[in-house]
Design a protein around this motif. Sequence first.
Motif, short mmCIF file in Angstrom:
data_model
loop_
_atom_site.label_atom_id
_atom_site.label_comp_id
_atom_site.label_asym_id
_atom_site.label_seq_id
_atom_site.Cartn_x
_atom_site.Cartn_y
_atom_site.Cartn_z
N GLY A 527 -2.36 -10.64 1.69
CA GLY A 527 -1.00 -10.54 2.18
C GLY A 527 -0.56 -11.79 2.90
O GLY A 527 -1.25 -12.82 2.93
N THR A 540 3.88 -8.19 8.62
CA THR A 540 3.06 -8.63 7.48
C THR A 540 3.21 -7.64 6.34
O THR A 540 3.52 -6.47 6.53
CB THR A 540 1.58 -8.73 7.85
OG1 THR A 540 1.12 -7.45 8.29
CG2 THR A 540 1.35 -9.74 8.97
N THR A 541 2.97 -8.13 5.13
CA THR A 541 3.01 -7.31 3.91
C THR A 541 1.74 -7.59 3.12
O THR A 541 1.40 -8.75 2.87
CB THR A 541 4.24 -7.64 3.06
OG1 THR A 541 5.41 -7.40 3.83
CG2 THR A 541 4.27 -6.77 1.82
N PHE A 542 1.05 -6.47 2.73
CA PHE A 542 -0.20 -6.58 1.97
C PHE A 542 -0.01 -5.97 0.59
O PHE A 542 0.81 -5.06 0.39
CB PHE A 542 -1.33 -5.83 2.67
CG PHE A 542 -1.78 -6.45 3.96
CD1 PHE A 542 -2.77 -7.43 3.98
CD2 PHE A 542 -1.23 -6.05 5.16
CE1 PHE A 542 -3.18 -7.98 5.17
CE2 PHE A 542 -1.63 -6.59 6.35
CZ PHE A 542 -2.61 -7.57 6.37
N SER A 543 -0.81 -6.48 -0.31
CA SER A 543 -1.00 -5.83 -1.60
C SER A 543 -2.44 -5.37 -1.67
O SER A 543 -3.36 -6.17 -1.47
CB SER A 543 -0.70 -6.80 -2.76
OG SER A 543 0.67 -7.15 -2.76
N ASN A 571 2.85 -2.18 4.31
CA ASN A 571 3.67 -2.91 5.27
C ASN A 571 3.13 -2.66 6.68
O ASN A 571 2.94 -1.52 7.08
CB ASN A 571 5.12 -2.47 5.18
CG ASN A 571 5.72 -2.74 3.81
OD1 ASN A 571 5.47 -3.78 3.22
ND2 ASN A 571 6.49 -1.78 3.30
#
Length: 626
Positions: A527, A540-543, A571
């Motif tokens: 992310g 922050t944004t993660f995959s 998220n």
Amino acid sequence: MPRFLVYLFAIPLVLVLVGFILVSLLLDKEKILDLAAEELKAKTGATLAVGGAAELSFFPRLGLSLEQVALDMPGEQQTSLQARSLEIGVQLMPLLSKQVAIDSILLDGVLVSMTTEPAPAPVDTSALNDEQLARFYQQREAAREAAGKATGAENVLAIPLALEVARLQITDSRLEVREAGSDTQVIDIASLTVRELNLEGRSIPVEASITVAGEQAMELSLRGKVMINQDTQVIGLETLDIELGGALQAPVTMTTSGEVDINRQVADLNLVANISDTRAEGQLRYASFESPQVDAQLRLNRFTPALLALAGPEAAAAESAPAGGEAASDETDVPLPLDALRLMDTRADLVIEEVIWGSHRVQQLKAKLRVLNGEAIFPSITGTIHGGSLDMKASLNAKQSTARINTQGTLLQLDIASVLAAAEVEPVLSGRANLDWKLHGKGNTSGAISQTLRGPLNLRTEQAVLQGLGVEQMLCESVALVNREALSADFPADSAFEELAVTLQLGKGKARLQPLTARLPDISLSGEGEIDIASLDFDTTFSARLSPGLEQLDPACRVNERITAIAWPVNCRGNATGDPADWCAVDSKEILEDLAGNELKRKAQKEVEEKYGEEAGALLKGLLGD
């Protein structure tokens, strides 16, 4: 040696009148005083006056007692001396050989008044541009070289007579030093006793009790032995014990030895100092006309603000001058001490067993420092902090109008929980961290430096555990929703990471997290985001990518091909001091949309394969994407 001290030692030589006593004991008192005044005027230019009684004594010692003595010194500095009483005693036996041996000189109620030229105003370099600063450094160096060449032309200890006094004692006395156009500095001498006073390098016991008046009065007491050599102009400190009260919250005690070259203005000293529970020992060299001007090798058990004295007298005076450049916007935006840095010429090699910065404790700190013409270079700083090993170097270059800072280094095996606890942040993350960085910034205040600080900071963790946020449970709840089942197993409340790493790009008071990677069993996350350095707010944004092994945690967390094909969006936003349970959430709506889209793609591919073959299905899959 300050000139007033020279006067204090030289004034008893007013007692050339003792010589006249020896030559003519039968003369009357008035004649003796007249002869003494004439001789003193001829040899020193000073004017002697006695306003009170003058008595000769023969028992228990031969001597002269004077009251209300006044001595006016020649010259522009308008120095004068008054004494309530003055007693001189001489040894009787040497008189038989027509030799003078002064047994004692006792001075009481002395008042020395001096008016000096105004001291130069502290230099304010904040308004100078780069070209002007370059000239400032050149002119200062040229002035120092010229002063160094001129020094020694006159012997400070040059006294017209050989000085031999068995006991010199001054009591209840005062020195008043007035700068023209400024306030008067008052020094009270409760007592000063010097035995076996001589200028031939023999040991001289000294005791003194002195008070320096002011808003914060300072009390000085000293005891020890010194040696004064008139020929070499060197004062040797055989051993000197000093106690100073009032300068700091706790008294300062110090034992020193070494040499002071008066003409060259060089002091080479060995020091052992104690300030409350702080102890320092080592060597210190001060040389007015050399570079470095201050050269120190010190070992301390803990840091003390008294180390700031290593800046030297000029830099210390500049501390009170405007630091300028950029106004402080709040209490945390502190102007850098630019003037002090630009005046310092210091080299230091320090070993400090313990340094406390706020709530953080650094142990076995070793630092090398060189400051010259506004540039402070730390070629090496090592130590241990929160169990981690620090190895870094840094520089603060205030040589030009805008200061610049550079730092790089590593901090290995840092205890994460210990750092968070010391920062009064809930220790939600535990484990070990390894950091390396290479940062630079510019500005003339701490706030400006923080806002302009840029560069990468890499963080890698070992055995990291995030408490209060179960990443596996959070993702399995979404998987179960997709599978239209309910979870039945108990999931851990914390997340134990196999890998957690981030690269922080600093700039404009924020840390850009890019990339941020993490891995748990059967879950990998990547992310990006940012965190505000001052407030600790983050976004922050993660995959997340899932593996079939999740089924072992709970049957409802089965992961098939269509689920593993999805980059599960996670998220996270909030504040680092908040509750981790509130930080992160899975975007279920986006997951369902992706699943629906993937399902349509899968059906279309199946239909194409049935109608046109597998190669056509693979081609369609490539066109539509995974």
